[in-house]
Motif scaffolding. Structure first.
Motif, PDB file in Angstrom:
ATOM      1  N   HIS A   1       0.794  -1.229   0.000  1.00 15.51           N
ATOM      2  CA  HIS A   1       0.000   0.000   0.000  1.00 15.51           C
ATOM      3  C   HIS A   1       0.828   1.282   0.000  1.00 15.51           C
ATOM      4  O   HIS A   1       0.344   2.321  -0.437  1.00 15.51           O
ATOM      5  N   GLN A   2       2.043   1.234   0.439  1.00 13.98           N
ATOM      6  CA  GLN A   2       2.885   2.427   0.437  1.00 13.98           C
ATOM      7  C   GLN A   2       2.899   3.006  -0.982  1.00 13.98           C
ATOM      8  O   GLN A   2       3.039   2.264  -1.949  1.00 13.98           O
ATOM      9  N   ARG A   3       2.734   4.308  -1.113  1.00 11.61           N
ATOM     10  CA  ARG A   3       2.524   4.966  -2.407  1.00 11.61           C
ATOM     11  C   ARG A   3       3.540   4.576  -3.475  1.00 11.61           C
ATOM     12  O   ARG A   3       3.169   4.205  -4.595  1.00 11.61           O
ATOM     13  N   VAL A   4       4.820   4.641  -3.165  1.00  9.69           N
ATOM     14  CA  VAL A   4       5.847   4.334  -4.162  1.00  9.69           C
ATOM     15  C   VAL A   4       5.799   2.862  -4.545  1.00  9.69           C
ATOM     16  O   VAL A   4       5.855   2.512  -5.728  1.00  9.69           O
ATOM     17  N   ARG A   5       5.671   1.978  -3.570  1.00  9.06           N
ATOM     18  CA  ARG A   5       5.646   0.545  -3.873  1.00  9.06           C
ATOM     19  C   ARG A   5       4.400   0.161  -4.658  1.00  9.06           C
ATOM     20  O   ARG A   5       4.471  -0.666  -5.578  1.00  9.06           O
ATOM     21  N   LEU A   6       3.272   0.781  -4.365  1.00  8.52           N
ATOM     22  CA  LEU A   6       2.065   0.535  -5.158  1.00  8.52           C
ATOM     23  C   LEU A   6       2.290   1.007  -6.587  1.00  8.52           C
ATOM     24  O   LEU A   6       1.902   0.331  -7.544  1.00  8.52           O
ATOM     25  N   GLY A   7       2.970   2.133  -6.755  1.00  4.16           N
ATOM     26  CA  GLY A   7       3.305   2.624  -8.096  1.00  4.16           C
ATOM     27  C   GLY A   7       4.222   1.670  -8.838  1.00  4.16           C
ATOM     28  O   GLY A   7       4.031   1.391 -10.021  1.00  4.16           O
ATOM     29  N   ILE A   8       5.234   1.151  -8.146  1.00  7.32           N
ATOM     30  CA  ILE A   8       6.158   0.196  -8.758  1.00  7.32           C
ATOM     31  C   ILE A   8       5.407  -1.037  -9.239  1.00  7.32           C
ATOM     32  O   ILE A   8       5.572  -1.482 -10.380  1.00  7.32           O
ATOM     33  N   LEU A   9       4.570  -1.585  -8.371  1.00 10.97           N
ATOM     34  CA  LEU A   9       3.819  -2.798  -8.729  1.00 10.97           C
ATOM     35  C   LEU A   9       2.866  -2.533  -9.888  1.00 10.97           C
ATOM     36  O   LEU A   9       2.712  -3.369 -10.781  1.00 10.97           O
ATOM     37  N   THR A  10       2.250  -1.371  -9.893  1.00 12.85           N
ATOM     38  CA  THR A  10       1.297  -1.034 -10.958  1.00 12.85           C
ATOM     39  C   THR A  10       2.007  -0.899 -12.307  1.00 12.85           C
ATOM     40  O   THR A  10       1.562  -1.467 -13.311  1.00 12.85           O
ATOM     41  N   VAL A  11       3.114  -0.166 -12.334  1.00 13.87           N
ATOM     42  CA  VAL A  11       3.866  -0.005 -13.588  1.00 13.87           C
ATOM     43  C   VAL A  11       4.401  -1.354 -14.052  1.00 13.87           C
ATOM     44  O   VAL A  11       4.317  -1.697 -15.237  1.00 13.87           O
ATOM     45  N   ALA A  12       4.934  -2.148 -13.130  1.00 14.93           N
ATOM     46  CA  ALA A  12       5.463  -3.472 -13.497  1.00 14.93           C
ATOM     47  C   ALA A  12       4.355  -4.376 -14.023  1.00 14.93           C
ATOM     48  O   ALA A  12       4.569  -5.153 -14.949  1.00 14.93           O
ATOM     49  N   HIS A  13       3.171  -4.270 -13.458  1.00 13.62           N
ATOM     50  CA  HIS A  13       2.037  -5.075 -13.928  1.00 13.62           C
ATOM     51  C   HIS A  13       1.668  -4.673 -15.362  1.00 13.62           C
ATOM     52  O   HIS A  13       1.441  -5.527 -16.211  1.00 13.62           O
ATOM     53  N   GLN A  14       1.648  -3.386 -15.615  1.00  9.98           N
ATOM     54  CA  GLN A  14       1.269  -2.895 -16.939  1.00  9.98           C
ATOM     55  C   GLN A  14       2.330  -3.207 -17.981  1.00  9.98           C
ATOM     56  O   GLN A  14       2.009  -3.529 -19.124  1.00  9.98           O
ATOM     57  N   ALA A  15       3.601  -3.145 -17.590  1.00 15.63           N
ATOM     58  CA  ALA A  15       4.688  -3.325 -18.549  1.00 15.63           C
ATOM     59  C   ALA A  15       5.167  -4.769 -18.649  1.00 15.63           C
ATOM     60  O   ALA A  15       5.853  -5.128 -19.590  1.00 15.63           O
ATOM     61  N   ARG A  16       4.866  -5.577 -17.665  1.00 21.64           N
ATOM     62  CA  ARG A  16       5.347  -6.967 -17.553  1.00 21.64           C
ATOM     63  C   ARG A  16       6.832  -7.039 -17.205  1.00 21.64           C
ATOM     64  O   ARG A  16       7.246  -7.840 -16.427  1.00 21.64           O
ATOM     65  N   ARG A  17       7.652  -6.188 -17.807  1.00 21.25           N
ATOM     66  CA  ARG A  17       9.081  -6.108 -17.491  1.00 21.25           C
ATOM     67  C   ARG A  17       9.475  -4.652 -17.686  1.00 21.25           C
ATOM     68  O   ARG A  17       9.261  -4.087 -18.750  1.00 21.25           O
TER      69      ARG A  17
END
Length: 110
Positions: free
Chosen positions: A18-34
């Protein structure tokens, strides 16, 4: 996650995710796959050191896989979600939706 009928949705939020930066990291990684470290750093407006610290937390939790290598002569770092990371992100989104529904439901009540 099994919730009791009276458990507040906020209790289902994962502190690591839930931490803002980590949620952002997971979201971008999910969208990009790599995703490449530099792209992620720029997209989220972070310093390299700050991003590295957050990635270490996510890697230790088993939510991301970090791969180091070279592209030409330049050292590169890529990351991708692990299956556990994908599940954690989906669960976080589910809990956030529950929280939003609860708040919006309260607003609509007379």
């Amino acid at each position: 996650m099994t919730d009791g009928p009276d458990q507040h949705p906020v209790n289902g939020l994962d502190d690591v995710v839930h931490q803002r930066v980590r949620l952002g990291i997971l979201t971008v990684a999910h969208q990009a796959r790599r995703v490449e470290f530099g792209f992620l750093r720029t997209a989220l407006g972070l310093t390299a050191g700050n991003l590295s610290r957050h990635l270490a937390v996510l890697e230790q939790a088993g939510l991301v896989h970090i791969e180091k290598g070279y592209e030409g002569k330049r050292a590169r770092t890529w990351l991708s979600l692990t299956p556990a990371g994908d599940r954690a992100l989906q669960e976080e989104v589910t809990q956030l939706k529950r929280l939003i529904q609860q708040i919006e439901g309260e607003r609509m009540s007379p």
